[in-house]
Design a protein around this motif. Structure first.
Motif, PDB file in Angstrom:
ATOM      1  N   PHE A 151     158.339  51.648  53.384  1.00 19.43           N
ATOM      2  CA  PHE A 151     158.412  50.766  52.225  1.00 19.43           C
ATOM      3  C   PHE A 151     158.708  51.573  50.954  1.00 19.43           C
ATOM      4  CE2 PHE A 151     155.556  48.744  55.236  1.00 19.43           C
ATOM      5  CZ  PHE A 151     155.977  47.422  55.233  1.00 19.43           C
ATOM      6  N   LEU A 152     159.295  50.901  50.002  1.00 17.75           N
ATOM      7  CA  LEU A 152     159.406  51.427  48.652  1.00 17.75           C
ATOM      8  C   LEU A 152     158.427  50.669  47.781  1.00 17.75           C
ATOM      9  CD1 LEU A 152     163.285  51.649  48.205  1.00 17.75           C
ATOM     10  CD2 LEU A 152     161.706  53.540  48.669  1.00 17.75           C
ATOM     11  N   LYS A 153     157.542  51.397  47.074  1.00 16.80           N
ATOM     12  CA  LYS A 153     156.590  50.758  46.182  1.00 16.80           C
ATOM     13  C   LYS A 153     157.186  50.701  44.783  1.00 16.80           C
ATOM     14  CE  LYS A 153     151.835  51.045  44.471  1.00 16.80           C
ATOM     15  NZ  LYS A 153     150.564  51.813  44.474  1.00 16.80           N
ATOM     16  N   GLU A 154     157.156  49.526  44.173  1.00 20.15           N
ATOM     17  CA  GLU A 154     157.721  49.374  42.832  1.00 20.15           C
ATOM     18  C   GLU A 154     156.925  48.333  42.056  1.00 20.15           C
ATOM     19  OE1 GLU A 154     161.538  46.575  43.452  1.00 20.15           O
ATOM     20  OE2 GLU A 154     161.477  48.297  44.823  1.00 20.15           O
ATOM     21  N   ILE A 155     157.053  48.385  40.763  1.00 22.05           N
ATOM     22  CA  ILE A 155     156.354  47.405  39.923  1.00 22.05           C
ATOM     23  C   ILE A 155     157.371  46.421  39.360  1.00 22.05           C
ATOM     24  CG2 ILE A 155     156.463  48.788  37.788  1.00 22.05           C
ATOM     25  CD1 ILE A 155     153.556  47.718  37.240  1.00 22.05           C
ATOM     26  N   LEU A 156     157.017  45.145  39.401  1.00 18.04           N
ATOM     27  CA  LEU A 156     157.899  44.111  38.863  1.00 18.04           C
ATOM     28  C   LEU A 156     157.887  44.173  37.339  1.00 18.04           C
ATOM     29  CD1 LEU A 156     156.828  41.097  41.120  1.00 18.04           C
ATOM     30  CD2 LEU A 156     158.877  42.514  41.392  1.00 18.04           C
ATOM     31  N   SER A 157     159.036  44.065  36.744  1.00 21.99           N
ATOM     32  CA  SER A 157     159.115  44.020  35.286  1.00 21.99           C
ATOM     33  C   SER A 157     158.641  42.659  34.787  1.00 21.99           C
ATOM     34  CB  SER A 157     160.558  44.257  34.829  1.00 21.99           C
ATOM     35  OG  SER A 157     161.380  43.176  35.241  1.00 21.99           O
ATOM     36  N   VAL A 158     158.304  42.592  33.521  1.00 25.42           N
ATOM     37  CA  VAL A 158     157.914  41.311  32.924  1.00 25.42           C
ATOM     38  C   VAL A 158     159.043  40.301  33.094  1.00 25.42           C
ATOM     39  CG1 VAL A 158     157.300  40.133  30.774  1.00 25.42           C
ATOM     40  CG2 VAL A 158     156.350  42.397  31.277  1.00 25.42           C
TER      41      VAL A 158
END
Length: 315
Positions: A151-158
């Motif tokens: 998996f690639l872990k990422e944060i969703l932008s606003v």
């Protein structure tokens, strides 16, 4: 001098009563408040795909339900002697492939029906952090203990969260224009991501939601996160893991939710229901005594009276 600023909540419009039908989807707040609503016999339908934490996973569920999209074999996979679906919680996983598919598709049908009929939809967001399965380039709702390297872990932008929530609102309002949508954020901190990372995650959710809420359009926000973080800012309100709210905290948040969202005409009925629930939980010293038999008879009469008024009541 010790001082605590209490969060002041005003009564909401279009409050919940015993003729309301509620759908709850999302993180732990949905589970905890749903338990309270179910205890008091409100008409509720919760988390058909299990607990979901991120906006994309919730959007995927609602999109499938609204469009009545069927799950097929390409949507499931086999791991550790069980069949799983990336879009559902592991509680739905099954040793039998056909059973899993049948359960998933039944949930799609039931969610479509309930969203069509619901007076209120409560969506609880838990995190902005998501996991993208490298093989398909899709964001998942649950990793099912597959190695993290896949998996690639990422944060969703606003901006991306706003787009996801707008899609949810549009989809639901298209089939049920009068529905009341209540967004809230889980007070459970995702500390495995890190303290700073958790704060950033919650901040993204808060910023996105507050650009969308519009009470005149029946899109609202309930501050469960703020109540826990700012009103109950003490570790005595947490379980032993120091992350999850304990019973005292859940009860306090429920009381604030009740004050804000439950119509006052429902309060006497809630009191009657609680009397019955406590009676059903009562363990007599002598089950065969005349006194207990009379108690059971009175309890049965109370149940029938309420069930005659509200067909969805079951005890």
């Amino acid at each position: 001098m010790k001082f605590r600023t209490k969060i002041v909540l005003n009564q909401a419009h279009n409050q919940i009563d015993y003729n309301s039908k509620l759908v709850l989807i999302g993180s732990c707040f949905s589970e905890n408040i749903s338990e309270k609503l179910t205890y008091f016999k409100f008409n509720t339908y919760k988390n058909p795909f299990g607990i979901l934490f991120n906006p994309i996973a919730i959007e995927n569920l609602i999109t499938k339900a609204i469009n009545q999209t069927k799950f097929t074999e390409k949507d499931i996979f086999y791991l550790n002697e069980r069949w799983h679906c990336f879009e559902a919680h592991s509680n739905l996983s099954n040793v039998d492939k056909n059973t899993l598919l049948a359960n998933l598709n039944t949930s799609v049908e039931q969610t479509h029906k309930n969203l069509n009929e619901a007076s209120h939809l409560i969506i609880t967001l838990g995190t902005s952090w998501v996991y993208r399965f490298i093989e398909t380039d899709l964001i998942v709702g649950n990793c099912h203990k597959i190695p993290q390297k896949k998996f690639l872990k990422e944060i969703l932008s606003v901006k991306s969260i706003i787009a996801s929530l707008e899609n949810i609102i549009t989809l639901v309002k298209n089939i049920n224009p009068k529905i009341n949508i209540i967004f809230t954020i889980s007070p459970v901190r995702h500390l495995k991501d890190g303290f700073v990372e958790n704060s950033k995650s919650k901040a993204h959710l808060l910023a996105a939601i507050h650009q969308l809420i519009e009470p005149r359009k029946n899109i609202n926000y309930f501050p469960s996160y703020e109540i826990m973080m700012d009103d109950l800012r003490d570790y005595r309100f947490y379980k032993e893991d120091m992350i999850h709210p304990n019973k005292l905290a859940i009860q306090y948040i429920w009381e604030q939710f009740t004050t804000t969202w439950i119509h006052q005409e429902a309060f006497p009925i809630m009191k009657e229901v609680e009397t019955i629930q406590k009676g059903l939980a009562h363990k007599p010293f002598n089950p065969n005594s005349k006194q207990h038999q009379q108690f059971l008879k009175t309890l049965t009469e109370k149940k029938k009276t309420l069930q005659n008024r509200f067909s969805h009541f079951t005890f």
